[in-house]
Design a protein around this motif. Structure first.
Motif, short mmCIF file in Angstrom:
data_model
loop_
_atom_site.label_atom_id
_atom_site.label_comp_id
_atom_site.label_asym_id
_atom_site.label_seq_id
_atom_site.Cartn_x
_atom_site.Cartn_y
_atom_site.Cartn_z
N GLY A 58 31.93 55.41 -84.78
CA GLY A 58 32.30 55.86 -83.44
C GLY A 58 31.18 55.57 -82.47
O GLY A 58 30.78 54.41 -82.27
N ALA A 95 39.40 60.27 -86.67
CA ALA A 95 39.04 59.01 -87.33
C ALA A 95 38.28 58.14 -86.34
O ALA A 95 38.65 58.04 -85.17
CB ALA A 95 40.27 58.30 -87.84
N VAL A 96 37.19 57.51 -86.78
CA VAL A 96 36.36 56.68 -85.90
C VAL A 96 36.20 55.29 -86.51
O VAL A 96 36.20 55.12 -87.73
CB VAL A 96 34.97 57.32 -85.67
CG1 VAL A 96 35.12 58.65 -84.96
CG2 VAL A 96 34.21 57.49 -86.98
N HIS A 97 36.06 54.29 -85.62
CA HIS A 97 35.77 52.93 -86.07
C HIS A 97 34.41 52.89 -86.78
O HIS A 97 33.48 53.57 -86.38
CB HIS A 97 35.72 51.98 -84.88
CG HIS A 97 37.03 51.33 -84.56
ND1 HIS A 97 37.71 51.59 -83.41
CD2 HIS A 97 37.79 50.44 -85.26
CE1 HIS A 97 38.83 50.89 -83.39
NE2 HIS A 97 38.90 50.18 -84.50
N ASP A 112 38.97 46.76 -88.05
CA ASP A 112 40.08 47.70 -88.12
C ASP A 112 39.91 48.62 -89.33
O ASP A 112 40.78 48.73 -90.18
CB ASP A 112 41.40 46.93 -88.20
CG ASP A 112 42.60 47.85 -87.96
OD1 ASP A 112 42.43 48.89 -87.30
OD2 ASP A 112 43.71 47.52 -88.45
N TYR A 114 38.46 52.54 -90.45
CA TYR A 114 38.20 53.85 -89.88
C TYR A 114 37.64 54.80 -90.93
O TYR A 114 38.02 54.75 -92.10
CB TYR A 114 39.49 54.46 -89.31
CG TYR A 114 40.04 53.74 -88.10
CD1 TYR A 114 39.75 54.18 -86.82
CD2 TYR A 114 40.86 52.63 -88.26
CE1 TYR A 114 40.26 53.53 -85.71
CE2 TYR A 114 41.38 51.96 -87.16
CZ TYR A 114 41.07 52.42 -85.89
OH TYR A 114 41.58 51.77 -84.79
N ARG A 116 37.43 58.88 -91.61
CA ARG A 116 38.09 60.11 -91.18
C ARG A 116 37.23 61.32 -91.50
O ARG A 116 36.75 61.49 -92.63
CB ARG A 116 39.45 60.27 -91.86
CG ARG A 116 40.19 61.57 -91.51
CD ARG A 116 41.44 61.74 -92.36
NE ARG A 116 42.45 60.80 -91.97
CZ ARG A 116 43.38 61.04 -91.04
NH1 ARG A 116 43.40 62.20 -90.42
NH2 ARG A 116 44.29 60.14 -90.75
#
Length: 278
Positions: A58, A95-97, A112, A114, A116
């Motif tokens: 994130g 959820a963050v990249h 793509d 993530y 969590r």
């Protein structure tokens, strides 16, 4: 190079390196507690072991902890408050990249993939016997789904009285629920004791300790009852004497279950069922 023959000035040059494209394709585990600290292995391409490689969850940036090779790297997840800096962190399930930089944070991959942040929100039941073996259900946003995605055995970690630890394997019930058998604690014969539950993978906490603690209690003991008989039609109120009684302890008449009314830890009232009910 700056300058040169066409400018009429002496040339000056500095080396510029064209880096391989970096990408993240998958990770394990893909979830962890809101407090951070999860060791996450990232898989992809183009990772470099030159001290300039950074991980980003994130909005949070941290140095890579271990770079095994150009396709495998290990990072530590930051606390959710850092990953979601400037956003609401009031609930789990965010959820963050997850991205990687090979040049000290000047540029990051955009993958793509993530991570969590989740936790155990509800534990059912909130009491269980020292005899162990009873199913304890752990519920939280995505807990079952994330557990199923980890292709290794996860373990429920029971922390009892801050000094005793027990583990048992989990079963996935649905995408938000997992279960595990309660531990056997034969030496606990007196007062109820609190235990906290987390879910671990290779000694790394995947889901944080539950906000709802499970109380492990000594088994109920039956000492006597009155009256000793009643109508075959059922409905007789029976006062049962014993110890370690608690709210919700059922009565069983030849395998036929009946509800109970708690009078005290040493007395409960049961209603007899009709004879012949199976």
């Amino acid at each position: 190079t700056i300058g040169g023959h066409h400018s009429g000035k002496s040339s000056e040059s500095i080396m510029f390196e064209f880096l391989d494209h970096v990408s993240v394709t998958s990770m394990n585990p893909s979830s962890g507690p809101m407090l951070g600290g999860t060791s996450v292995t990232l898989y992809g391409n183009g990772f470099k072991n030159d001290g300039l490689t950074l991980c980003r969850f994130g909005a949070a940036i941290a140095p890579a902890m271990e770079i095994a090779n150009s396709t495998t790297i290990t990072c530590i997840s930051p606390p959710i408050a850092m990953a979601l800096r400037g956003k609401s962190v009031s609930s789990a399930g965010a959820a963050v990249h997850v991205d990687i930089s090979n040049n000290g944070g000047q540029q990051f991959s955009y993958s793509d993939v993530y991570f969590r942040y989740t936790e155990i929100a509800v534990v059912v039941p909130n009491t269980t016997s020292v005899l162990g073996g009873s199913s304890v259900f752990l519920r939280g946003d995505g807990v079952g789904k994330e557990s199923a995605s980890i292709h290794h055995k996860l373990m429920c970690h029971f922390k009892v009285a801050e000094i005793m630890y027990f583990q048992s394997p989990i079963s996935v019930i649905d995408e938000n629920t997992i279960s595990c058998p309660s531990p056997h604690l034969p030496d606990l014969n007196h007062a109820p004791i609190k235990t906290e539950i987390s879910v671990e993978f290779k000694n790394t906490t995947i889901f944080a300790e539950s906000r709802d603690a499970v109380i492990i209690v000594p088994p109920a003991m039956l000492l006597g009852l009155r009256p000793l008989g009643g109508s075959e039609l059922g409905g007789t109120e029976i006062l049962v004497r014993g110890s370690n009684f608690r709210e919700g302890v059922p009565c069983s008449f030849g395998g036929v279950m009946s509800s109970s009314i708690l009078v005290s830890s040493s007395q409960i009232k049961c209603i007899s069922p009709p004879r012949g009910i199976q």
